[in-house]
Enzyme design. Structure first.
Site, short mmCIF file in Angstrom:
data_model
loop_
_atom_site.label_atom_id
_atom_site.label_comp_id
_atom_site.label_asym_id
_atom_site.label_seq_id
_atom_site.Cartn_x
_atom_site.Cartn_y
_atom_site.Cartn_z
N ASP A 191 9.30 2.80 -1.50
CA ASP A 191 8.66 3.75 -0.59
C ASP A 191 8.89 3.10 0.90
O ASP A 191 8.49 2.31 1.45
CB ASP A 191 7.12 2.86 -1.06
CG ASP A 191 6.01 3.74 -0.11
OD1 ASP A 191 4.76 3.72 -0.08
OD2 ASP A 191 6.52 4.56 0.87
N TYR A 210 0.72 -1.07 -0.03
CA TYR A 210 -0.01 0.05 0.00
C TYR A 210 0.95 1.38 -0.16
O TYR A 210 1.91 1.25 0.84
CB TYR A 210 -0.69 -0.06 1.15
CG TYR A 210 -1.87 1.26 1.40
CD1 TYR A 210 -1.33 2.13 2.39
CD2 TYR A 210 -2.90 1.69 0.60
CE1 TYR A 210 -2.21 3.31 2.68
CE2 TYR A 210 -3.48 2.70 0.76
CZ TYR A 210 -3.31 3.59 2.01
OH TYR A 210 -4.15 4.70 2.29
N LYS A 261 5.81 9.53 8.07
CA LYS A 261 5.63 9.02 9.23
C LYS A 261 6.66 9.49 10.25
O LYS A 261 6.66 10.59 10.56
CB LYS A 261 5.62 7.49 9.36
CG LYS A 261 4.13 6.85 8.56
CD LYS A 261 4.30 5.28 8.51
CE LYS A 261 2.99 4.65 7.88
NZ LYS A 261 1.80 4.69 8.41
P1 KE4 Z 1 -0.37 8.35 4.39
O1 KE4 Z 1 -0.87 9.05 3.23
O2 KE4 Z 1 -1.19 7.73 5.23
O3 KE4 Z 1 0.39 9.60 5.17
O4 KE4 Z 1 0.74 7.29 3.92
C1 KE4 Z 1 0.48 6.57 2.89
C2 KE4 Z 1 1.43 5.20 2.96
C3 KE4 Z 1 2.37 5.08 2.01
N1 KE4 Z 1 3.16 4.40 2.05
C4 KE4 Z 1 3.24 3.33 2.97
C5 KE4 Z 1 4.18 2.31 3.00
C6 KE4 Z 1 2.37 3.33 4.10
O5 KE4 Z 1 2.52 2.41 5.22
C7 KE4 Z 1 1.54 4.19 4.18
C8 KE4 Z 1 0.52 4.41 5.31
N2 KE4 Z 1 0.32 3.49 6.07
C9 KE4 Z 1 -0.95 3.20 6.82
C10 KE4 Z 1 -0.73 2.07 7.86
N3 KE4 Z 1 -0.94 0.74 7.03
C11 KE4 Z 1 -1.58 4.32 7.51
C12 KE4 Z 1 -2.80 4.27 8.50
C13 KE4 Z 1 -4.06 4.62 7.68
O6 KE4 Z 1 -4.13 4.40 6.53
O7 KE4 Z 1 -4.70 5.08 8.88
#
Ligand code: KE4
Length: 433
Positions: free
Chosen positions: A241, A146, A269
Site C-alpha cells: 500500500d 491503515y 495522494k
Molecule cells: P484515502 O481514502 O483517505 O484517500 O486513502 C486511504 C489510505 C490508504 N492507505 C494509506 C497508506 C493511507 O495513508 C491512507 C489515508 N491516509 C490518511 C492519513 N493518515 C488520510 C487522512 C484522513 O484520513 O483524513
C-alpha cells in the site's frame, strides 16, 4: 501574542450544525490534540493561512499529496487549462493513459493500472482482485497500518497472534472481518504462524512498506524481503500500500528504496497532485481480471477525470524530471530538521524518539525505539498534544495526532526548518516549565 481564533471558531460551529463533527474526515477535528481546528482558506508553497489570518508553516501537506507545496504554478496552470475544456465526461480521455504511462515508468512491476478516486477505493479493489485471482478468502494486515475505511480493512488486532480481526468500527458486522487476520508489524514469526494456521487460504498480505498511520515506522532490516519470500512460497499476493509512500520516498516509492517488488501496488495522494485520485496496478496477468476484461467488478463515476489526471501528471512529471535534485534535497533537509529537534528535546530533558524515511517522519514522545503499534502506543499522547499546541501557537502546523506522519515538501527551505527548530526549543521549554 496569542493566535486569533474567533472566525475559525464561528466557522466550526456553523459546520458542526451541518456536517458530523464539522469535518469531512475525523482527524481534522483535532480531537486528540485538544485544540480547536483552524479553518484554512489559502495555501502557497510551504505555508497555509486560516480564516483569522494566521499563517502557518505546513508539515501536513494535505496528509501527503502536496510534495510540491500548495498552489504550485505548474499544477494550478494544468488544472485551470484542463477545466477550461470541461471537468468530467464519464468517457475515456487521453490524459488517463498519460498518467498511467508515468506510473508504469516508475514501478517496473506494474504493467496495467486502474484509477479510482481515493486510496480507500484502491486498497478495497486490490483486495477484491487478490481474492479473485487466488480464489482464497483470507487477507493479512498489520496492526497500526491503515489502508482506508473499507469494511474488511477496519479491524482491530485479534487477542492472540494470527487470530481473526474484530471489527474496528461500529456498523461492520463480524462476518465482514472474519477473513481478516491482523498481525503485529515487523514480526516475521507472526506471519509464519498465520500461514501455518491458514494453510493455502490466504489471498493477500497488505502492508504499508513504511508505515505512516501509526506515526512513521520503517520496516526492520529484511522484513519486507521476508514478506516477499513467504508470500511467494505460499502463492499469496503481496500488496504494497504505497498510497502514502508512492512518489514520496523516491520516484519508485518504497519498493525502489528497499528493493522489494510486490505483486500489486496501491497508490493515492501524490498521484492526484492534490485532487482525488487513487490507483492500483500490477502485472497484466492479474490486472486483466478487472472488468470489463475480467470478472472482478470495480467502477467509478469520476475515476480518471481530466482535472485530477492533469494535476497528477503535472506533479509526477516534475518529480520524474527533477528526481535527482528533489529527493536528495528532501532527504537532507528533513534529516537535519528531525535530528535538530531531537537534540533540542534531549537538551530539555524531554523523552523523544524520531522515525524518518525520506521526507516523512514522526517525533514520538517516548524514549523508544518505536518499531510497531505496541511500542508506538507507549508514546505520551498528552505530551505530544502539548507540543502540538505550543508549535501551532508559533505558526508551525504539525499533523494533529501523535500517530500520523509529517511531511516536508519541495517548497520548504533551510530557513523554514531553522524556524521550526527554534519553535521546538521554545515548546520544550514551556513543556518543562
Ligand atoms: P484515502 O481514502 O483517505 O484517500 O486513502 C486511504 C489510505 C490508504 N492507505 C494509506 C497508506 C493511507 O495513508 C491512507 C489515508 N491516509 C490518511 C492519513 N493518515 C488520510 C487522512 C484522513 O484520513 O483524513
Amino acid at each position: 501574542m496569542p493566535r486569533k481564533t474567533e472566525i475559525s471558531r464561528r466557522l466550526a460551529a456553523r459546520a458542526a450544525g451541518m456536517i458530523p463533527g464539522g469535518v469531512n474526515s475525523p482527524v481534522r477535528a483535532f480531537g486528540s490534540v485538544e485544540c480547536e481546528p483552524p479553518f484554512i482558506v489559502r495555501g502557497q508553497g510551504a505555508r497555509i493561512w486560516d480564516a483569522d489570518g494566521n499563517e502557518y508553516l505546513d508539515y501536513v501537506g494535505s496528509w501527503g499529496p502536496l510534495i510540491a507545496g500548495h498552489a504550485h504554478p505548474v499544477v494550478v496552470k494544468a488544472i485551470t487549462s484542463a477545466a477550461s475544456n470541461g471537468t468530467s465526461f464519464g468517457a475515456s480521455t487521453p490524459s488517463e493513459a498519460d498518467l498511467a504511462e508515468i506510473i508504469i515508468s516508475a514501478f517496473p512491476h506494474i504493467e496495467k493500472v486502474r484509477f479510482v478516486s481515493s486510496g480507500t477505493e484502491a486498497t478495497m479493489s486490490a483486495i477484491r482482485l487478490a481474492r479473485a485471482y487466488t480464489e482464497r478468502k483470507y487477507i493479512v494486515k498489520f496492526s497500526g497500518c491503515y489502508h482506508g475505511h473499507a469494511d474488511a480493512l477496519l479491524v482491530k488486532a485479534g487477542s492472540g497472534v494470527a487470530t481473526l480481526g474484530i471489527p474496528g468500527s461500529a456498523g461492520v458486522p463480524e462476518e465482514f472481518t472474519q477473513f481478516t487476520i491482523a498481525l503485529p508489524f515487523n514480526d516475521v514469526d507472526a506471519v509464519e504462524q498465520a500461514f501455518a494456521k491458514f494453510k493455502q487460504q490466504i489471498a493477500a498480505v497488505i502492508v504499508e512498506p513504511v508505515v505512516g498511520n501509526m506515526g512513521c515506522v520503517p520496516p526492520a532490516p529484511g522484513y519486507l524481503r521476508a514478506l516477499r519470500e513467504v508470500t511467494a512460497r505460499e502463492n499469496t499476493l503481496l500488496i504494497f500500500d504505497e498510497v502514502m509512500t508512492g512518489f514520496r520516498l523516491a520516484f519508485g516509492g518504497a519498493q525502489a528504496v528497499y528493493g522489494v517488488t510486490p505483486d500489486l501496488t496501491t497508490m493515492g495522494k501524490i498521484i492526484g497532485g492534490g485532487l482525488p485520485v487513487g490507483g492500483y496496478g500490477g502485472p497484466a496477468g492479474i490486472m486483466d481480471m478487472v472488468a470489463p476484461l475480467g470478472p472482478v467488478y470495480q467502477a467509478g463515476t469520476l475515476s480518471g477525470n481530466p482535472l485530477a489526471m492533469a494535476a497528477g501528471i503535472a506533479v509526477l512529471r516534475m518529480l520524474r524530471d527533477q528526481q535527482n535534485e528533489i529527493y536528495p534535497r528532501l532527504e537532507k533537509l528533513t534529516a537535519k530538521l528531525v535530528q535538530d529537534v531531537v537534540l533540542e528535546a534531549s537538551g530539555a530533558g524531554v523523552p523523544l524518539t524520531a522515525n524518518r524515511v525520506g521526507s516523512m517522519f514522526t517525533w514520538f514522545f517516548t524514549s523508544g525505539p518505536v518499531t510497531d503499534w505496541d511500542s508506538a502506543s507507549q508514546a505520551d499522547a498528552k505530551s505530544f498534544a502539548g507540543f502540538f499546541r505550543a508549535m501551532l501557537d508559533q505558526s508551525i502546523y504539525l499533523p494533529p495526532s501523535q500517530f500520523e506522519a509529517a511531511f516536508v515538501s519541495t517548497a520548504h527551505t533551510d530557513a523554514d526548518t531553522r524556524q521550526t527548530v527554534a519553535a521546538a526549543r521554545q515548546a520544550f521549554a514551556t513543556m518543562h516549565a
